[in-house]
Design a protein around this motif. Structure first.
Motif, mmCIF file in Angstrom:
data_model
loop_
_atom_site.group_PDB
_atom_site.id
_atom_site.type_symbol
_atom_site.label_atom_id
_atom_site.label_comp_id
_atom_site.label_asym_id
_atom_site.label_seq_id
_atom_site.Cartn_x
_atom_site.Cartn_y
_atom_site.Cartn_z
ATOM 1 N N THR A 44 -14.525 5.528 -5.888
ATOM 2 C CA THR A 44 -14.382 6.489 -4.793
ATOM 3 C C THR A 44 -15.562 7.432 -4.820
ATOM 4 O OG1 THR A 44 -12.832 7.960 -3.653
ATOM 5 C CG2 THR A 44 -13.055 8.267 -6.029
ATOM 6 N N LYS A 45 -15.806 8.061 -3.695
ATOM 7 C CA LYS A 45 -16.865 9.060 -3.609
ATOM 8 C C LYS A 45 -16.221 10.435 -3.674
ATOM 9 C CE LYS A 45 -20.596 8.391 -1.215
ATOM 10 N NZ LYS A 45 -21.618 8.298 -0.140
ATOM 11 N N LEU A 46 -16.647 11.230 -4.651
ATOM 12 C CA LEU A 46 -16.212 12.617 -4.750
ATOM 13 C C LEU A 46 -17.119 13.426 -3.839
ATOM 14 C CD1 LEU A 46 -15.939 12.847 -8.650
ATOM 15 C CD2 LEU A 46 -14.142 12.247 -7.021
ATOM 16 N N ILE A 47 -16.522 14.203 -2.938
ATOM 17 C CA ILE A 47 -17.301 14.950 -1.950
ATOM 18 C C ILE A 47 -16.883 16.420 -1.985
ATOM 19 C CG2 ILE A 47 -17.896 15.167 0.499
ATOM 20 C CD1 ILE A 47 -17.135 12.190 0.800
ATOM 21 N N TRP A 48 -17.870 17.308 -1.958
ATOM 22 C CA TRP A 48 -17.627 18.735 -1.917
ATOM 23 C C TRP A 48 -18.575 19.360 -0.895
ATOM 24 C CZ3 TRP A 48 -19.548 15.929 -5.970
ATOM 25 C CH2 TRP A 48 -20.887 16.115 -6.300
ATOM 26 N N ASN A 49 -18.307 20.628 -0.524
ATOM 27 C CA ASN A 49 -19.172 21.268 0.458
ATOM 28 C C ASN A 49 -20.483 21.698 -0.198
ATOM 29 O OD1 ASN A 49 -17.903 23.489 -0.939
ATOM 30 N ND2 ASN A 49 -18.626 24.820 0.689
ATOM 31 N N LYS A 50 -21.551 21.678 0.604
ATOM 32 C CA LYS A 50 -22.854 22.131 0.113
ATOM 33 C C LYS A 50 -22.865 23.649 0.042
ATOM 34 C CE LYS A 50 -25.666 18.320 1.647
ATOM 35 N NZ LYS A 50 -26.968 17.914 2.145
ATOM 36 N N ILE A 51 -23.516 24.142 -0.988
ATOM 37 C CA ILE A 51 -23.681 25.579 -1.147
ATOM 38 C C ILE A 51 -25.113 25.925 -0.755
ATOM 39 C CG2 ILE A 51 -23.721 27.480 -2.814
ATOM 40 C CD1 ILE A 51 -20.903 26.432 -2.216
ATOM 41 N N SER A 52 -25.260 26.875 0.143
ATOM 42 C CA SER A 52 -26.585 27.287 0.597
ATOM 43 C C SER A 52 -27.427 27.762 -0.586
ATOM 44 C CB SER A 52 -26.448 28.413 1.628
ATOM 45 O OG SER A 52 -27.706 28.833 2.061
ATOM 46 N N GLY A 53 -28.625 27.220 -0.712
ATOM 47 C CA GLY A 53 -29.531 27.596 -1.790
ATOM 48 C C GLY A 53 -29.330 26.835 -3.081
ATOM 49 N N ALA A 54 -28.298 26.011 -3.159
ATOM 50 C CA ALA A 54 -28.053 25.249 -4.395
ATOM 51 C C ALA A 54 -29.120 24.169 -4.559
ATOM 52 C CB ALA A 54 -26.674 24.617 -4.369
ATOM 53 N N THR A 55 -29.592 24.024 -5.790
ATOM 54 C CA THR A 55 -30.584 22.994 -6.099
ATOM 55 C C THR A 55 -29.983 21.848 -6.894
ATOM 56 O OG1 THR A 55 -31.234 24.230 -8.070
ATOM 57 C CG2 THR A 55 -32.509 24.614 -6.048
ATOM 58 N N THR A 56 -28.914 22.128 -7.612
ATOM 59 C CA THR A 56 -28.260 21.136 -8.465
ATOM 60 C C THR A 56 -26.769 21.447 -8.518
ATOM 61 O OG1 THR A 56 -30.232 21.130 -9.873
ATOM 62 C CG2 THR A 56 -28.307 20.052 -10.761
ATOM 63 N N TYR A 57 -25.984 20.391 -8.736
ATOM 64 C CA TYR A 57 -24.538 20.548 -8.905
ATOM 65 C C TYR A 57 -24.136 20.012 -10.275
ATOM 66 C CZ TYR A 57 -24.480 21.516 -3.937
ATOM 67 O OH TYR A 57 -24.709 22.067 -2.705
ATOM 68 N N HIS A 58 -23.156 20.648 -10.875
ATOM 69 C CA HIS A 58 -22.615 20.205 -12.169
ATOM 70 C C HIS A 58 -21.232 19.626 -11.917
ATOM 71 C CE1 HIS A 58 -21.571 21.235 -16.637
ATOM 72 N NE2 HIS A 58 -21.498 19.957 -16.368
ATOM 73 N N LEU A 59 -21.122 18.310 -12.067
ATOM 74 C CA LEU A 59 -19.853 17.614 -11.862
ATOM 75 C C LEU A 59 -19.220 17.313 -13.210
ATOM 76 C CD1 LEU A 59 -17.762 16.034 -10.131
ATOM 77 C CD2 LEU A 59 -19.245 14.031 -10.447
ATOM 78 N N GLN A 60 -17.966 17.687 -13.348
ATOM 79 C CA GLN A 60 -17.167 17.300 -14.506
ATOM 80 C C GLN A 60 -15.999 16.482 -13.980
ATOM 81 O OE1 GLN A 60 -16.373 21.132 -16.406
ATOM 82 N NE2 GLN A 60 -18.045 20.716 -17.838
#
Length: 122
Positions: free
Chosen positions: A19-35
């Motif tokens: 499955t694809k885990l999807i979340w909203n984009k955060i303005s100015g974010a350069t990287t996301y940390h997925l656990q």
């Protein structure tokens, strides 16, 4: 600001081993940390990635039937890491849906078979 998960969420049951885990984009974010993992307390992980995710989605594969998975995500911008999203969960069930008995003539009735309202059970 923590990202908000879009899908899959709470009590969702998916019928696939990926499955694809999807979340909203955060303005100015350069990287996301997925656990991501099977531990509701988020102490052990199958995925603990804080370096390679630059988009607001991640495909996870190798999911096991009958298993519940948990996930959360945080965003990093020029100021550093933000808070994690609340923990979301979903379960996997790859059991197939039973086909209707072909001897049951109710399913051959044009009022049923041609009615778009009943498309969800076909």
């Amino acid at each position: 600001m923590a990202p908000l998960q879009i899908t899959p969420l709470g009590d969702t049951v998916i019928g696939s081993t990926s499955t694809k885990l999807i979340w909203n984009k955060i303005s100015g974010a350069t990287t996301y940390h997925l656990q991501f993992g099977k531990d509701q307390m988020m102490k052990t992980f199958l995925v603990n990635d804080s370096t390679t995710i630059t988009d607001s989605a991640k495909l996870v594969t190798g999911l096991k039937d009958g298993t519940t998975y948990y996930w959360r995500v945080a965003a990093k911008n020029a100021r550093g890491w933000g808070a994690y999203s609340p923990v979301a969960s979903f379960s996997v069930s790859t059991a197939s849906v039973a086909e209707p008995d072909p001897r049951d003539k109710r399913f051959a009735d044009p009022q049923w078979s041609d009615n778009a309202f009943f498309a969800f059970v076909k």
